[in-house]
Structures are given as structure tokens and as C-alpha cells.
Design a protein around this motif. Structure first.
Motif, PDB file in Angstrom:
ATOM      1  N   PRO A 135       0.836  -1.194   0.000  1.00 28.42           N
ATOM      2  CA  PRO A 135       0.000   0.000   0.000  1.00 28.42           C
ATOM      3  C   PRO A 135       0.878   1.253   0.000  1.00 28.42           C
ATOM      4  CG  PRO A 135       0.208  -0.822   2.236  1.00 28.42           C
ATOM      5  CD  PRO A 135       1.003  -1.749   1.362  1.00 28.42           C
ATOM      6  N   PHE A 136       0.344   2.334  -0.565  1.00 33.55           N
ATOM      7  CA  PHE A 136       1.046   3.618  -0.460  1.00 33.55           C
ATOM      8  C   PHE A 136       0.022   4.707  -0.163  1.00 33.55           C
ATOM      9  CE2 PHE A 136       0.018   3.244  -5.008  1.00 33.55           C
ATOM     10  CZ  PHE A 136      -0.367   4.527  -5.377  1.00 33.55           C
ATOM     11  N   LEU A 137       0.527   5.855   0.246  1.00 33.16           N
ATOM     12  CA  LEU A 137      -0.368   6.992   0.492  1.00 33.16           C
ATOM     13  C   LEU A 137      -0.252   7.940  -0.692  1.00 33.16           C
ATOM     14  CD1 LEU A 137       0.378   7.883   4.246  1.00 33.16           C
ATOM     15  CD2 LEU A 137      -1.576   6.603   3.328  1.00 33.16           C
ATOM     16  N   ALA A 138      -1.395   8.429  -1.176  1.00 38.56           N
ATOM     17  CA  ALA A 138      -1.372   9.398  -2.270  1.00 38.56           C
ATOM     18  C   ALA A 138      -2.056  10.668  -1.801  1.00 38.56           C
ATOM     19  CB  ALA A 138      -2.088   8.837  -3.489  1.00 38.56           C
ATOM     20  N   MET A 139      -1.380  11.779  -1.957  1.00 35.76           N
ATOM     21  CA  MET A 139      -2.031  13.060  -1.666  1.00 35.76           C
ATOM     22  C   MET A 139      -2.396  13.692  -3.001  1.00 35.76           C
ATOM     23  SD  MET A 139      -0.801  16.236   0.703  1.00 35.76           S
ATOM     24  CE  MET A 139       0.537  16.772  -0.335  1.00 35.76           C
ATOM     25  N   THR A 140      -3.698  13.846  -3.239  1.00 34.30           N
ATOM     26  CA  THR A 140      -4.147  14.457  -4.481  1.00 34.30           C
ATOM     27  C   THR A 140      -4.465  15.919  -4.214  1.00 34.30           C
ATOM     28  OG1 THR A 140      -6.353  13.661  -4.007  1.00 34.30           O
ATOM     29  CG2 THR A 140      -5.070  12.370  -5.546  1.00 34.30           C
ATOM     30  N   ILE A 141      -3.746  16.769  -4.906  1.00 34.75           N
ATOM     31  CA  ILE A 141      -3.893  18.206  -4.681  1.00 34.75           C
ATOM     32  C   ILE A 141      -4.159  18.871  -6.027  1.00 34.75           C
ATOM     33  CG2 ILE A 141      -2.683  18.528  -2.490  1.00 34.75           C
ATOM     34  CD1 ILE A 141      -0.052  18.608  -3.901  1.00 34.75           C
ATOM     35  N   SER A 142      -5.376  19.406  -6.176  1.00 39.29           N
ATOM     36  CA  SER A 142      -5.719  20.014  -7.462  1.00 39.29           C
ATOM     37  C   SER A 142      -6.593  21.234  -7.222  1.00 39.29           C
ATOM     38  CB  SER A 142      -6.447  18.989  -8.335  1.00 39.29           C
ATOM     39  OG  SER A 142      -7.757  18.810  -7.869  1.00 39.29           O
ATOM     40  N   GLY A 143      -7.153  21.743  -8.323  1.00 34.54           N
ATOM     41  CA  GLY A 143      -8.013  22.909  -8.206  1.00 34.54           C
ATOM     42  C   GLY A 143      -9.347  22.576  -7.563  1.00 34.54           C
ATOM     43  N   GLY A 144      -9.716  21.295  -7.581  1.00 35.63           N
ATOM     44  CA  GLY A 144     -11.017  20.912  -7.039  1.00 35.63           C
ATOM     45  C   GLY A 144     -10.938  19.996  -5.832  1.00 35.63           C
ATOM     46  N   LYS A 261       2.655  13.778   7.373  1.00 37.39           N
ATOM     47  CA  LYS A 261       3.408  13.167   8.485  1.00 37.39           C
ATOM     48  C   LYS A 261       2.463  12.397   9.392  1.00 37.39           C
ATOM     49  CE  LYS A 261       6.286  15.960  10.753  1.00 37.39           C
ATOM     50  NZ  LYS A 261       6.781  17.296  11.175  1.00 37.39           N
ATOM     51  N   LEU A 262       1.322  13.029   9.679  1.00 28.67           N
ATOM     52  CA  LEU A 262       0.339  12.386  10.553  1.00 28.67           C
ATOM     53  C   LEU A 262      -0.228  11.126   9.889  1.00 28.67           C
ATOM     54  CD1 LEU A 262      -1.185  12.653  13.235  1.00 28.67           C
ATOM     55  CD2 LEU A 262      -2.915  14.017  12.052  1.00 28.67           C
ATOM     56  N   ALA A 263      -0.530  11.227   8.590  1.00 29.79           N
ATOM     57  CA  ALA A 263      -1.093  10.075   7.870  1.00 29.79           C
ATOM     58  C   ALA A 263      -0.103   8.917   7.856  1.00 29.79           C
ATOM     59  CB  ALA A 263      -1.446  10.478   6.435  1.00 29.79           C
ATOM     60  N   SER A 264       1.167   9.226   7.651  1.00 27.05           N
ATOM     61  CA  SER A 264       2.199   8.200   7.617  1.00 27.05           C
ATOM     62  C   SER A 264       2.331   7.551   8.993  1.00 27.05           C
ATOM     63  CB  SER A 264       3.519   8.848   7.172  1.00 27.05           C
ATOM     64  OG  SER A 264       4.557   7.935   7.269  1.00 27.05           O
ATOM     65  N   LYS A 265       2.254   8.382  10.019  1.00 25.41           N
ATOM     66  CA  LYS A 265       2.366   7.860  11.391  1.00 25.41           C
ATOM     67  C   LYS A 265       1.165   6.953  11.712  1.00 25.41           C
ATOM     68  CE  LYS A 265       2.927   9.605  16.011  1.00 25.41           C
ATOM     69  NZ  LYS A 265       2.480  10.734  16.792  1.00 25.41           N
ATOM     70  N   GLN A 266      -0.031   7.432  11.360  1.00 25.74           N
ATOM     71  CA  GLN A 266      -1.245   6.668  11.703  1.00 25.74           C
ATOM     72  C   GLN A 266      -1.337   5.341  10.950  1.00 25.74           C
ATOM     73  OE1 GLN A 266      -4.818   8.967  11.294  1.00 25.74           O
ATOM     74  NE2 GLN A 266      -4.350  10.267  13.053  1.00 25.74           N
ATOM     75  N   LYS A 294      14.311  13.426   6.070  1.00 27.40           N
ATOM     76  CA  LYS A 294      13.787  13.861   7.372  1.00 27.40           C
ATOM     77  C   LYS A 294      12.917  12.817   8.054  1.00 27.40           C
ATOM     78  CE  LYS A 294      13.215  18.868   6.725  1.00 27.40           C
ATOM     79  NZ  LYS A 294      12.144  19.800   6.444  1.00 27.40           N
ATOM     80  N   PHE A 295      12.056  12.156   7.262  1.00 32.28           N
ATOM     81  CA  PHE A 295      11.063  11.269   7.884  1.00 32.28           C
ATOM     82  C   PHE A 295      11.164   9.817   7.412  1.00 32.28           C
ATOM     83  CE2 PHE A 295       8.839  15.372   6.677  1.00 32.28           C
ATOM     84  CZ  PHE A 295       9.165  16.037   7.850  1.00 32.28           C
ATOM     85  N   GLY A 296      12.155   9.509   6.601  1.00 33.58           N
ATOM     86  CA  GLY A 296      12.324   8.143   6.123  1.00 33.58           C
ATOM     87  C   GLY A 296      11.297   7.723   5.081  1.00 33.58           C
ATOM     88  N   TRP A 297      10.760   8.707   4.340  1.00 30.63           N
ATOM     89  CA  TRP A 297       9.780   8.374   3.304  1.00 30.63           C
ATOM     90  C   TRP A 297      10.481   7.919   2.025  1.00 30.63           C
ATOM     91  CZ3 TRP A 297       6.613  13.609   3.418  1.00 30.63           C
ATOM     92  CH2 TRP A 297       5.866  13.653   4.600  1.00 30.63           C
ATOM     93  N   THR A 298       9.764   7.131   1.220  1.00 31.67           N
ATOM     94  CA  THR A 298      10.137   6.949  -0.176  1.00 31.67           C
ATOM     95  C   THR A 298       9.051   7.693  -0.947  1.00 31.67           C
ATOM     96  OG1 THR A 298      10.927   4.759   0.386  1.00 31.67           O
ATOM     97  CG2 THR A 298      10.706   5.258  -1.952  1.00 31.67           C
ATOM     98  N   THR A 299       9.458   8.612  -1.812  1.00 28.59           N
ATOM     99  CA  THR A 299       8.445   9.466  -2.433  1.00 28.59           C
ATOM    100  C   THR A 299       8.326   9.217  -3.934  1.00 28.59           C
ATOM    101  OG1 THR A 299       9.994  11.286  -2.774  1.00 28.59           O
ATOM    102  CG2 THR A 299       8.783  11.260  -0.690  1.00 28.59           C
TER     103      THR A 299
END
Ligand code: KG4
Ligand code: ZN
Length: 340
Positions: A135-144, A261-266, A294-299
Motif C-alpha cells: 500500500p502507499f499513500l497518495a495526496m491528491t492536490i488540485s483545483g477541485g 506526516k500524521l497520515a504516515s504515522k497513523q 527527514k522522515f524516512g519516506w520513499t516518495t
């Protein structure tokens, strides 16, 4: 059915870009976009004008995508289209066109959720690009939209956080409007932010519980700040524009990274992807990269052409669904508020 040589046409028309792309086995052969300049004069997308422009653009854009791919339309295996979410009139143009084309060619029709496509754009084959593992976390950031999504499989996605008011792209565009910048303002603020001091002005971050976001307070804070400052100095914006942009961008990045950061922690998930128009932002891309140390992420940061609205992301979802025999019914209709 042999699955070696699959050509999928993707069509995107959810907002103000008419786009078409041909994908061959997950490789992009063409990715054509007609941006609608007409909205700049109005400081935002005018839905009725958008759907009219889609009607004018769709035939030449699809034609060009097929030509650049160097195939014949009879080579296509399926037509994928954006069913939603988006502007109803705009979606209707792409939906009706895709339906008729698939019907005329007697090939399957595949419906695509625009927000899923922003996430699954990470599965387009690209040299030197590692695809995220599940699983991975996706942050979707757009105009909507502004969402954090837990992606357990291609089509198993759970929204674990989202904005309760404005999307982050709106925060950029509305701030830009206050500063007298053109629409969309995100790219301009990004450009100026690189030249300014991010700590010149401090805007407080909204306090929203859990993984949800809020951006409407930031817009109001910026409005009051600018009103106060220009009362004292009518040239305040011109004299300090780069610093203002840098400070707005710094605040927005802080909000997004705190929630990630919070999502990754949770969730205990350290694989983090971004998608959507705002993921073109240089500051956000850098902040995410910094998260590796900083947080040990793979991005996972998409190529620029797959961040803002495009049809390659629609075609890749079409390809993944084609492999699953996941086809749309002929009666399928556009859905402006389609959920992930
Ligand atoms: O994904 P997208 O092309 O369309 C939607 O589905 O909304 O996103 C458009 C948004 C606009 O708000 C635009 O200002 C923002 O993406 N945007 C940026 C940048 N490039 C586009 N925002 C910040 N920095 C950028 N470089
Ligand atoms: Zn989008």
C-alpha cells in the motif's frame, strides 16, 4: 484474448482542458492537450464556455493524439473517458464523444474516475521511474480536490483525509486573485515564491483535527492582511510580491506536510505519492523529497506533464481496467460528483 499489444485511447474533459492520449501497453505514445485560454479573462473557469470550447476542441485533439501515436483508429482496443468528478457540461462532451467513438469502432468503453487517474498516473511506464508499491499513500492536490488516499491496490482506495472547504489549488488561485495575478495563479505564485523570503510574513495554519484540511481561513487571512497593508502603503503588493508569494507557499506546504506526516504515522505507510495540478509546484516537490531524509519516506513525484489535467492518466487507467475486463455499460452517464 492476447494482451500483448493493447492500444487505449484516453479522453479527458472534466474541467478546462480538452485532452487525448494513446497508450500502448502502459507506454505513452501521444499526450495532447488543448488549454482553454478563454477563462483567463474571467479569473476562473466559466462552465458554459468550457463545454463549448470542449466541443470545438475534441475532434482535432483526438485526431492529433491518434496521428502522433502513428496508429489508425481501427487499431484501438478501447476508449477510456473521464466520467467524473468535474463540471457537468464539460464531462458530457467527453462522455458523449467517447461513447459514440467506441460504438462506431465497435470496441469497449471504459469509464475513469478523474481522481483515481491522478493517482494511477504513477503507473505509466517511464524510464527511470519507480512505481509505488502497495500500500502507499497518495495526496491528491488540485483545483477541485485535496485528499489523502490510502491505496491498497489499483482500484482499492480509501480516502482517509480531505478538505472540509476549499481545495489547495483554490487557495493558490484565490490568493492570486487578491494579489491581482492572472488565473490560474498557482504557477505564478510558485515562480515568485522561489525569489522571495518564505518567512517574511506569517500566516497561521488552520486547526483541523485528524487528516482533514481547511484552506478557506488562509484565504481570508491573506485578504485581511493585504487590505491592512495596502491601507498603509498602496504599493505594498508590488513592492513585496515575491515575499508575499513565498510566505503563502511556505504556509501551504507546511499544512500539507504536517498532514502527510500524521497520515504516515497513523497508517505506518512510508511510501508517499502526490498527484494533481498542485503537485507541479516546485516547493511541494522539494518538501516531499526532503521528507525522504527527514522522515524516512520513499516518495513518488510524477513528471510535470502528468500532474495537471491530462489524458495519459485517463488512458493508463483505461489500460489497467482493460486488463481486468472492467468495461462500462452503454448507458453510462457523466457524474459531476463521482467519488473515489
Ligand atoms: O489537476 P488540475 O490541472 O485541475 C483540477 O482537476 O483541478 O489542477 C489545477 C490547479 C489550479 O488550481 C492551479 O493553480 C494549480 O493546479 N497549479 C499549481 C501549479 N501548477 C498548477 N499550484 C501551485 N503551483 C504550481 N506550480
Ligand atoms: Zn485534475
Amino acid at each position: 484474448m492476447a494482451l500483448e499489444n493493447i492500444y487505449i485511447l484516453g479522453i479527458e474533459s472534466s474541467c478546462d482542458d480538452t485532452a487525448a492520449s494513446v497508450i500502448h501497453n502502459g507506454n505513452v505514445l501521444s499526450n495532447v492537450i488543448a488549454n482553454q485560454k478563454i477563462h483567463e479573462a474571467y479569473g476562473g473557469v466559466v462552465p458554459e464556455l468550457a463545454s463549448r470550447a470542449h466541443q470545438q476542441n475534441i475532434v482535432p485533439v483526438v485526431d492529433q493524439a491518434i496521428k502522433i501515436a502513428n496508429i489508425n483508429k481501427k487499431d484501438l482496443h478501447a476508449v477510456a473517458f473521464t466520467r467524473g468528478p468535474g463540471l457537468m457540461g464539460s464531462l458530457l462532451v467527453g462522455t458523449s464523444f467517447a461513447k459514440s467513438l467506441a460504438y462506431g469502432l465497435d470496441i469497449p468503453l471504459i469509464e475513469v474516475n478523474h481522481m483515481q487517474a491522478h493517482i494511477l498516473a504513477h503507473f505509466i511506464n517511464e524510464a527511470d521511474y519507480n512505481k509505488p508499491p502497495f500500500p502507499f499513500l497518495a495526496m491528491t492536490i488540485s483545483g477541485g480536490h485535496t485528499q489523502i488516499v490510502k491505496v491498497s491496490d489499483y482500484f482499492k482506495m480509501d480516502v482517509i483525509g480531505e478538505t472540509i472547504d476549499d481545495a489547495v489549488g483554490e487557495a493558490y488561485d484565490k490568493s492570486g486573485k487578491i494579489l491581482g495575478l492572472g488565473y490560474p495563479a498557482g504557477p505564478e505564485i510558485d515562480k515568485r515564491a522561489k525569489l522571495g523570503n518564505p518567512k517574511a510574513y506569517k500566516f497561521t495554519k488552520p486547526k483541523v483535527d485528524g487528516l482533514d484540511f481547511s484552506f478557506s481561513g488562509l484565504k481570508t487571512a491573506i485578504l485581511y492582511f493585504i487590505q491592512n497593508e495596502t491601507k498603509r502603503n498602496p504599493n505594498f503588493i508590488e513592492e513585496n510580491l515575491n515575499d508575499i508569494c513565498a510566505s503563502i507557499q511556505y504556509t501551504i506546504i507546511g499544512i500539507l506536510i504536517d498532514k502527510l506526516k500524521l497520515a504516515s504515522k497513523q497508517t505506518g505507510i512510508n511510501h508517499i505519492a502526490i498527484g494533481g495540478g498542485v503537485s507541479a509546484n516546485s516547493g511541494i516537490r522539494q518538501a516531499l523529497k526532503d521528507g525522504e531524509q527527514k522522515f524516512g519516506w520513499t516518495t513518488y513525484i510524477p513528471k510535470f506533464e502528468y500532474t495537471t489535467d491530462n489524458a495519459a492518466m485517463i488512458a493508463i487507467v483505461g489500460y489497467l481496467k482493460y486488463l481486468n475486463n472492467d468495461f462500462a455499460k452503454n448507458e453510462v452517464t457523466a457524474s459531476a460528483r463521482l467519488k473515489i
